[in-house]
Design a protein around this motif. Structure first.
Motif, mmCIF file in Angstrom:
data_model
loop_
_atom_site.group_PDB
_atom_site.id
_atom_site.type_symbol
_atom_site.label_atom_id
_atom_site.label_comp_id
_atom_site.label_asym_id
_atom_site.label_seq_id
_atom_site.Cartn_x
_atom_site.Cartn_y
_atom_site.Cartn_z
ATOM 1 N N MET A 181 25.856 57.329 65.536
ATOM 2 C CA MET A 181 25.309 57.525 66.874
ATOM 3 C C MET A 181 24.344 56.400 67.219
ATOM 4 N N ILE A 182 24.184 56.156 68.506
ATOM 5 C CA ILE A 182 23.192 55.189 68.961
ATOM 6 C C ILE A 182 22.362 55.805 70.079
ATOM 7 N N LEU A 183 21.114 55.378 70.176
ATOM 8 C CA LEU A 183 20.223 55.796 71.256
ATOM 9 C C LEU A 183 20.035 54.632 72.212
ATOM 10 N N LEU A 184 20.246 54.893 73.507
ATOM 11 C CA LEU A 184 20.092 53.892 74.553
ATOM 12 C C LEU A 184 18.933 54.277 75.457
ATOM 13 N N ASP A 185 18.201 53.274 75.944
ATOM 14 C CA ASP A 185 17.123 53.581 76.866
ATOM 15 C C ASP A 185 17.672 53.739 78.284
ATOM 16 N N ALA A 186 16.782 53.891 79.248
ATOM 17 C CA ALA A 186 17.209 54.156 80.624
ATOM 18 C C ALA A 186 18.042 53.030 81.207
ATOM 19 N N ASP A 187 17.834 51.790 80.716
ATOM 20 C CA ASP A 187 18.608 50.637 81.180
ATOM 21 C C ASP A 187 19.813 50.356 80.291
ATOM 22 N N LEU A 188 20.129 51.306 79.400
ATOM 23 C CA LEU A 188 21.257 51.217 78.470
ATOM 24 C C LEU A 188 21.074 50.111 77.434
ATOM 25 N N ASN A 189 19.828 49.728 77.188
ATOM 26 C CA ASN A 189 19.551 48.806 76.092
ATOM 27 C C ASN A 189 19.494 49.582 74.784
ATOM 28 N N LEU A 190 19.886 48.929 73.717
ATOM 29 C CA LEU A 190 19.972 49.581 72.417
ATOM 30 C C LEU A 190 18.592 49.802 71.823
ATOM 31 N N ASP A 191 18.315 51.050 71.433
ATOM 32 C CA ASP A 191 17.028 51.405 70.838
ATOM 33 C C ASP A 191 17.167 51.727 69.356
ATOM 34 N N THR A 192 18.153 52.567 69.010
ATOM 35 C CA THR A 192 18.304 53.064 67.637
ATOM 36 C C THR A 192 19.777 53.126 67.269
ATOM 37 N N VAL A 193 20.082 52.828 66.014
ATOM 38 C CA VAL A 193 21.459 52.904 65.506
ATOM 39 C C VAL A 193 21.461 53.739 64.234
ATOM 40 N N ILE A 194 22.358 54.720 64.196
ATOM 41 C CA ILE A 194 22.536 55.581 63.018
ATOM 42 C C ILE A 194 23.988 55.459 62.584
ATOM 43 N N ALA A 195 24.220 55.020 61.356
ATOM 44 C CA ALA A 195 25.575 54.864 60.829
ATOM 45 C C ALA A 195 25.697 55.674 59.549
ATOM 46 N N LYS A 196 26.656 56.587 59.523
ATOM 47 C CA LYS A 196 26.859 57.475 58.377
ATOM 48 C C LYS A 196 25.543 58.140 57.953
ATOM 49 N N GLY A 197 24.753 58.521 58.958
ATOM 50 C CA GLY A 197 23.513 59.242 58.708
ATOM 51 C C GLY A 197 22.319 58.381 58.385
ATOM 52 N N GLN A 198 22.507 57.071 58.223
ATOM 53 C CA GLN A 198 21.407 56.170 57.915
ATOM 54 C C GLN A 198 20.863 55.536 59.190
ATOM 55 N N VAL A 199 19.539 55.459 59.298
ATOM 56 C CA VAL A 199 18.920 54.782 60.439
ATOM 57 C C VAL A 199 18.947 53.286 60.160
ATOM 58 N N MET A 200 19.791 52.569 60.876
ATOM 59 C CA MET A 200 19.989 51.130 60.669
ATOM 60 C C MET A 200 19.140 50.297 61.624
ATOM 61 N N MET A 201 18.785 50.889 62.765
ATOM 62 C CA MET A 201 17.869 50.270 63.723
ATOM 63 C C MET A 201 17.012 51.366 64.317
ATOM 64 N N GLU A 202 15.727 51.100 64.502
ATOM 65 C CA GLU A 202 14.823 52.085 65.095
ATOM 66 C C GLU A 202 13.798 51.366 65.954
ATOM 67 N N ASP A 203 13.560 51.889 67.152
ATOM 68 C CA ASP A 203 12.624 51.270 68.091
ATOM 69 C C ASP A 203 12.955 49.790 68.307
ATOM 70 N N LYS A 204 14.271 49.513 68.427
ATOM 71 C CA LYS A 204 14.775 48.165 68.720
ATOM 72 C C LYS A 204 14.581 47.165 67.575
ATOM 73 N N ARG A 205 14.243 47.659 66.388
ATOM 74 C CA ARG A 205 14.092 46.784 65.229
ATOM 75 C C ARG A 205 15.136 47.135 64.173
ATOM 76 N N ILE A 206 15.873 46.117 63.713
ATOM 77 C CA ILE A 206 16.870 46.346 62.671
ATOM 78 C C ILE A 206 16.167 46.660 61.356
ATOM 79 N N LYS A 207 16.601 47.741 60.707
ATOM 80 C CA LYS A 207 16.020 48.150 59.427
ATOM 81 C C LYS A 207 16.925 47.808 58.244
ATOM 82 N N LYS A 208 18.214 47.630 58.514
ATOM 83 C CA LYS A 208 19.167 47.372 57.429
ATOM 84 C C LYS A 208 19.932 46.087 57.734
ATOM 85 N N PHE A 209 19.806 45.119 56.860
ATOM 86 C CA PHE A 209 20.517 43.854 56.986
ATOM 87 C C PHE A 209 21.580 43.754 55.899
ATOM 88 N N GLY A 210 22.483 42.803 56.064
ATOM 89 C CA GLY A 210 23.484 42.542 55.042
ATOM 90 C C GLY A 210 22.829 42.048 53.761
#
Length: 384
Positions: free
Chosen positions: A349-378
Motif C-alpha cells: 500500500m502507499i499513502l498519498l497526500d492531498a496533491d497525490l504526492n507520495l508520502d509512505t510506501v508499505i511493501a509486504k508489510g514493511q514500511v519502506m518510505m515514511e513521511d516522504k523519506r525512504i527507509k529501505k535502500f538496496g
C-alpha cells in the motif's frame, strides 16, 4: 511485525471511506472504522489527511538494464530498489528487451530474486525480442512451468528489430506458453513488444483467427506508440483482448489520454493497463535505420501519469488507480493477493497526500518510505 494505519481515506481501489487498517506480517489482517486496544505493541502510522491506495504494479521494467542499440556504452543501468520505492511501486515484472545476448535470462532471474529479498515483490518474463528465445531451462514453456517467478514470455513483433516470426510460429509459441501457464497455475501470457512497422497488430489478429488460442494469451504493449497501432489497440479491446499503454512515449498520446478516449468509446476498462518500460532505452531512428538519439526511461513515470490523469484529465482517483493496480493484478492472475486493499491481501500500500504526492510506501508489510523519506535502500546503494 504489526502495523496500524489510522484514519486514512481508503481507495481499495474503489473508495471505501475513512478507515483503520491493521497489518500483521505481510498481510492485511483487518479493515474497520476504528481499531483500538491491540494486545501487543505495534507501529502506528497517522493517515489523517492522506489517501491509502494499493501499491502500484509495473509489469514492464528492464530491471537488469536494457538498450545497447548504440553500442556497448549505451547499455542502460540496472534498476535500484529505491527507484521503485520512491515511485510507489511495490510489485514489478522484469524482462529483457532488444539485447538478449549480453543481457541473459539467468541474470534477470537473479535480479528478480534479489528484489524479492530486498522487500518488494518481483516476477519476470522469459525470452526477449528475438526467437528462438533465450531461456534458462532450454525451453520457454519449461521456464514458465518450473521457475516460480516466471509468468510468461516476451517476444517482439512488427518492429525492425524483431525476429519476424511467421503466423504459424506465433500460434505455436502462444499455444505452448498458454499450456505452460495452465499446468503451473500461472497466467501463461505472451507479452508482445509492438514496434512501428505497418503490420501492427495484424499478425496477432491473424493468429487468433487461424487458431483456437484465446485472445487474452496475447498481451501487446506500447500500443500508444503511433496512431495506427493505437486504433488497432482499441479494436483489440473491443474483441476482448488486453492492451498495455506505455508512459513517456514522446510525441504520442499519454496513457491517460488514450484511456479517456477509450472510455468515450465505451470500451472495457478492465482490459487496459499502464506500465513504464522503465530502464529500457528509448530511441529514435531515421527512415534509413540510422540511430538519431537514445536515452533511458524511468519508473517514476507511473506515478506521474496517475497524477496527471486525476489532476489534468479529471479521471476520478478510484478509476485512475485501476490501470496501475487491480487491472494489472487481475491480468497477471495475482488479483487474490495484489492490486487491492482488502483483508487477506498482501500488505502492499502507499499513502498519498492531498496533491497525490507520495508520502509512505508499505511493501509486504514493511514500511519502506515514511513521511516522504525512504527507509529501505538496496543492498549496495549506500556502499562507499
Amino acid at each position: 511485525m504489526m502495523l496500524l494505519i489510522k484514519n486514512a481515506e481508503v481507495y481499495a481501489p474503489e473508495y471505501v471511506g475513512r478507515k483503520d487498517v491493521l497489518v500483521c506480517g505481510e498481510k492485511i489482517e483487518c479493515i474497520a472504522d476504528e481499531i483500538d486496544r491491540l494486545p501487543v505493541a505495534c507501529h502506528i502510522l497517522n493517515g489523517k489527511g492522506l489517501k491509502l491506495v494499493p501499491g502500484l504494479i509495473d509489469q514492464h521494467v528492464h530491471v537488469t538494464g536494457g538498450g545497447g542499440e548504440g553500442g556497448f556504452h549505451t547499455r542502460t543501468p540496472e534498476l535500484q530498489l529505491s527507484e521503485l520505492i520512491s515511485s510507489g511501486i511495490t510489485t514489478v515484472v522484469g524482462l529483457l528487451g532488444t539485447d538478449g545476448t549480453t543481457r541473459s535470462v539467468e541474470n534477470l532471474y537473479a535480479k528478480t530474486a534479489a528484489l524479492n529479498e530486498e522487500g518488494v515483490t518481483a516476477y519476470m518474463l522469459t525470452g526477449a525480442y528475438g526467437y528462438p528465445s533465450p531461456t534458462i531451462t532450454g525451453a520457454a514453456d519449461k521456464d514458465v512451468i518450473f521457475i516460480e517467478s516466471v509468468l510468461g514470455m516476451k517476444l517482439a513483433i512488427s518492429d525492425h528489430r524483431s525476429p519476424h516470426v511467421t503466423i504459424e510460429e506465433l500460434i505455436q509459441i502462444a499455444s505452448k506458453i498458454r499450456v505452460a501457464g495452465m499446468l503451473s497455475r500461472k497466467p501463461g501470457i505472451l507479452v508482445l513488444h509492438m514496434g512501428d512497422a505497418r503490420s501492427g497488430l495484424t499478425p496477432v489478429i491473424e493468429a487468433i483467427e487461424r487458431s483456437s488460442v484465446p485472445i487474452r494469451t496475447f498481451r501487446p504493449t506500447h500500443v500508444n506508440r503511433n496512431a495506427d497501432l493505437l486504433e488497432a489497440g482499441y479494436e483489440f479491446v473491443g474483441k476482448g483482448g488486453y492492451i498495455d499503454f506505455t508512459c513517456g512515449m514522446e510525441g504520442q498520446p499519454s496513457p491517460g489520454e488514450c484511456i479517456v478516449e477509450a472510455r468515450r468509446r465505451g470500451l472495457a476498462k478492465e482490459l487496459m493497463t499502464v506500465s513504464s518500460d522503465g530502464h529500457g532505452s528509448w530511441s529514435n531512428y531515421a527512415q534509413d535505420g540510422t540511430l538519431l538519439e537514445i536515452g533511458v526511461s524511468k519508473v517514476d513515470s507511473m506515478l506521474q501519469e496517475l497524477q496527471k490523469m486525476v489532476k489534468e484529465l479529471s479521471v476520478p482517483l478510484e478509476e485512475a488507480l485501476l490501470y496501475f493496480t487491480s487491472n494489472v493484478a487481475e491480468a497477471m492472475d495475482i488479483g487474490n493477493r495484489k492490486g487491492h486493499i482488502r483483508e487477506g491481501a498482501d500488505a502492499d500500500m502507499i499513502l498519498l497526500d492531498a496533491d497525490l504526492n507520495l508520502d509512505t510506501v508499505i511493501a509486504k508489510g514493511q514500511v519502506m518510505m515514511e513521511d516522504k523519506r525512504i527507509k529501505k535502500f538496496g543492498t549496495y546503494e549506500h556502499s562507499k
